[in-house]
Design an enzyme around this catalytic site. Structure first.
Site, mmCIF file in Angstrom:
data_model
loop_
_atom_site.group_PDB
_atom_site.id
_atom_site.type_symbol
_atom_site.label_atom_id
_atom_site.label_comp_id
_atom_site.label_asym_id
_atom_site.label_seq_id
_atom_site.Cartn_x
_atom_site.Cartn_y
_atom_site.Cartn_z
ATOM 1 N N ARG A 24 0.667 8.587 -1.556
ATOM 2 C CA ARG A 24 1.638 7.695 -2.090
ATOM 3 C C ARG A 24 3.093 8.012 -2.093
ATOM 4 O O ARG A 24 3.839 7.898 -2.649
ATOM 5 C CB ARG A 24 1.425 7.088 -3.626
ATOM 6 C CG ARG A 24 0.035 6.802 -3.898
ATOM 7 C CD ARG A 24 -0.480 5.573 -2.851
ATOM 8 N NE ARG A 24 0.335 4.142 -3.220
ATOM 9 C CZ ARG A 24 -0.103 3.376 -4.190
ATOM 10 N NH1 ARG A 24 -1.275 3.746 -5.042
ATOM 11 N NH2 ARG A 24 0.400 2.595 -4.286
ATOM 12 N N ARG A 28 7.622 4.158 -4.012
ATOM 13 C CA ARG A 28 7.392 4.680 -5.494
ATOM 14 C C ARG A 28 8.531 5.629 -5.653
ATOM 15 O O ARG A 28 9.212 5.410 -6.667
ATOM 16 C CB ARG A 28 6.248 5.657 -5.612
ATOM 17 C CG ARG A 28 5.073 4.510 -5.932
ATOM 18 C CD ARG A 28 3.697 5.358 -6.217
ATOM 19 N NE ARG A 28 2.896 4.322 -6.820
ATOM 20 C CZ ARG A 28 1.540 4.736 -7.269
ATOM 21 N NH1 ARG A 28 1.113 5.833 -7.345
ATOM 22 N NH2 ARG A 28 0.712 3.732 -8.078
ATOM 23 N N ARG A 37 13.760 -1.686 -0.168
ATOM 24 C CA ARG A 37 12.909 -2.618 -0.749
ATOM 25 C C ARG A 37 13.557 -3.728 -1.270
ATOM 26 O O ARG A 37 13.691 -4.735 -1.691
ATOM 27 C CB ARG A 37 11.871 -1.682 -2.012
ATOM 28 C CG ARG A 37 11.272 -2.598 -2.949
ATOM 29 C CD ARG A 37 10.026 -3.153 -2.343
ATOM 30 N NE ARG A 37 9.244 -3.209 -3.242
ATOM 31 C CZ ARG A 37 9.157 -4.562 -4.147
ATOM 32 N NH1 ARG A 37 10.349 -5.404 -3.904
ATOM 33 N NH2 ARG A 37 8.395 -4.889 -4.930
ATOM 34 N N ASP A 74 -0.890 -1.064 2.982
ATOM 35 C CA ASP A 74 -1.539 -1.048 1.561
ATOM 36 C C ASP A 74 -3.027 -1.315 1.952
ATOM 37 O O ASP A 74 -3.261 -2.056 3.110
ATOM 38 C CB ASP A 74 -0.943 -2.219 0.634
ATOM 39 C CG ASP A 74 -1.543 -1.777 -0.734
ATOM 40 O OD1 ASP A 74 -0.867 -1.051 -1.395
ATOM 41 O OD2 ASP A 74 -2.573 -2.572 -1.061
ATOM 42 N N TYR A 152 -11.583 -5.382 -5.963
ATOM 43 C CA TYR A 152 -10.277 -6.135 -6.015
ATOM 44 C C TYR A 152 -10.801 -7.548 -5.395
ATOM 45 O O TYR A 152 -10.299 -8.595 -6.026
ATOM 46 C CB TYR A 152 -9.414 -5.551 -4.814
ATOM 47 C CG TYR A 152 -8.437 -4.525 -5.521
ATOM 48 C CD1 TYR A 152 -7.601 -4.632 -6.715
ATOM 49 C CD2 TYR A 152 -8.638 -3.071 -5.065
ATOM 50 C CE1 TYR A 152 -6.989 -3.499 -7.122
ATOM 51 C CE2 TYR A 152 -7.811 -2.061 -5.605
ATOM 52 C CZ TYR A 152 -6.965 -2.319 -6.587
ATOM 53 O OH TYR A 152 -6.324 -1.193 -7.163
#
Ligand code: CP3
Length: 340
Positions: A24, A28, A37, A74, A152
């Protein structure tokens, strides 16, 4: 390739020091990521815009000077291309408006090549990222593992217990295998397309392995991971089954080039299970990067000495969003100044 430390380590060579990257690392923590972003409508716009995704992919190389890049994307693009779109709810996490409940839901899903071919935006991002990297460091492609994606797709989002997803394994084992087969076929096609687009290494994230027990994981998790390892063999593959300490013996038999470890296993203990020659990746507790610099250096050097050669320095899970960039620099510098 100018910096081929990761590739040489994955090929089994004993290198002068371990390569280092962080799970990651793209997104982040970097203010430069947040700036990009903030200029778009949301996370999904970043993921589906190859130019932006490629730009975010190379930020950690320019800023953190890590030894590998990981493509910005992702794991949830796979459920989406199979027919279950996801949303990313600010401060909550991923959410699936529709979930898998019965055989009809599973039969209605696309899978394999026809599903994976929907993800041309990822392959385009890989091609652009390779161009931006211009041979400086290897590019890692990734996918979620079948069990983690099923979790998920049945649960409908994140969860502390994933009790719906686990109940599905107990109550509907036949359907679970049917779904896992379809997910696995899609992942294989997806990873093969990523290799054609140019990734140099692959990592498969089984982030929710550790909420199962050994019987469940070795029935519904590992066999599918092994199928991926056997089907995708043009580039080295790193298998990361987070929390699956109970299956380390079986994991050591996987046909992959490296095994990712979370922070719970001391390196010396992991060496006892996996042997001195197996390439291991990890496993500093991400929380250690929340301590002061002196402590970060001590913990990192301790980890490096305990693993010894045939090691890829990394954290035991993704870097936490509240980690300072300075602390990441300290971690990376400590590894890069280390010599065996
Ligand atoms: O490693 C990298 O830097 C590459 C990019 C990457 C992302 N997600 C970007 C992302 C990778 C490798 C992932 C994998 C991923 N996604 C996993 C497996 C790894 C792990 O942490 O166990 C999982 C379980 C997910 C699912 C997911 N995606 C969650 C739970 C979330 C919400 C919050 C978060 O930050 O984890 C996401 C969204 C997401 N994926 C973000 C990023 C940068 C945050 C989006 C934003 O708000 O900008």
């Amino acid at each position: 390739m100018k910096n081929d430390l990761l590739i040489r380590t994955l090929n089994g060579e004993q290198t002068e020091r371990p390569p280092v990257w962080l799970m990651r690392q793209a997104g982040r923590i970097l203010p430069e990521y947040r700036a990009i972003r903030a200029a778009v409508s949301g996370f999904k716009e970043l993921v589906t815009s190859p130019k932006l995704a490629a730009e975010v992919t190379t930020q950690p190389i320019d800023i953190l000077k890590v030894d590998a890049a990981i493509i910005f994307s992702d794991i949830l693009v796979i459920p989406e291309c199979m027919g279950l779109p996801y949303e990313l709810v600010e401060k909550v996490g991923p959410r699936f408006p529709r979930v898998i409940e019965n055989a009809r839901d599973i039969n209605n899903m696309r899978s394999g090549d026809s599903a994976a071919s929907e993800l041309s935006y990822v392959y385009d991002a890989v091609r652009l990222a390779k161009k931006r990297l211009a041979g400086r460091v290897p590019l890692i492609g990734f996918a979620g593992a079948p069990w983690t994606l099923l979790a998920y797709m049945v649960e409908g989002g994140g969860s502390k217990t994933f009790s719906r997803a686990k109940a599905f394994l107990y109550a509907q084992p036949r359907l679970a295998h049917l779904l896992l087969d379809k997910i696995t076929e899609t992942i294989i096609s997806y990873l093969q397309q990523k290799v054609i687009a140019g990734v140099d290494v692959l990592q498969v994230f089984d982030s929710w392995a550790g909420i199962l027990n050994r019987d469940l994981y070795e029935t519904f998790g590992l066999p599918y991971l092994e199928k991926i390892c056997r089907s995708v063999n043009k580039v080295p593959l790193i298998a990361f089954a987070k929390g699956a300490w109970f299956s380390h013996q079986a994991i050591s038999q996987l046909h992959c080039e490296a095994i990712g470890l979370d922070w719970s296993a001391p390196p010396s203990w992991a060496r006892g299970v996996f042997g001195e020659q197996r390439v291991l990746q990890g496993n500093l507790d991400p929380c250690a990067l929340l301590a002061d610099d002196r402590r970060i250096v001590l913990e990192t050097e301790h980890m490096l000495r305990e693993f010894g050669p045939h090691h890829i320095a990394n954290l035991g899970h993704g870097v936490y969003p509240d980690t300072s960039v300075e602390s990441v620099h300290t971690f990376v510098n400590t590894v890069q100044n280390f010599r065996y």
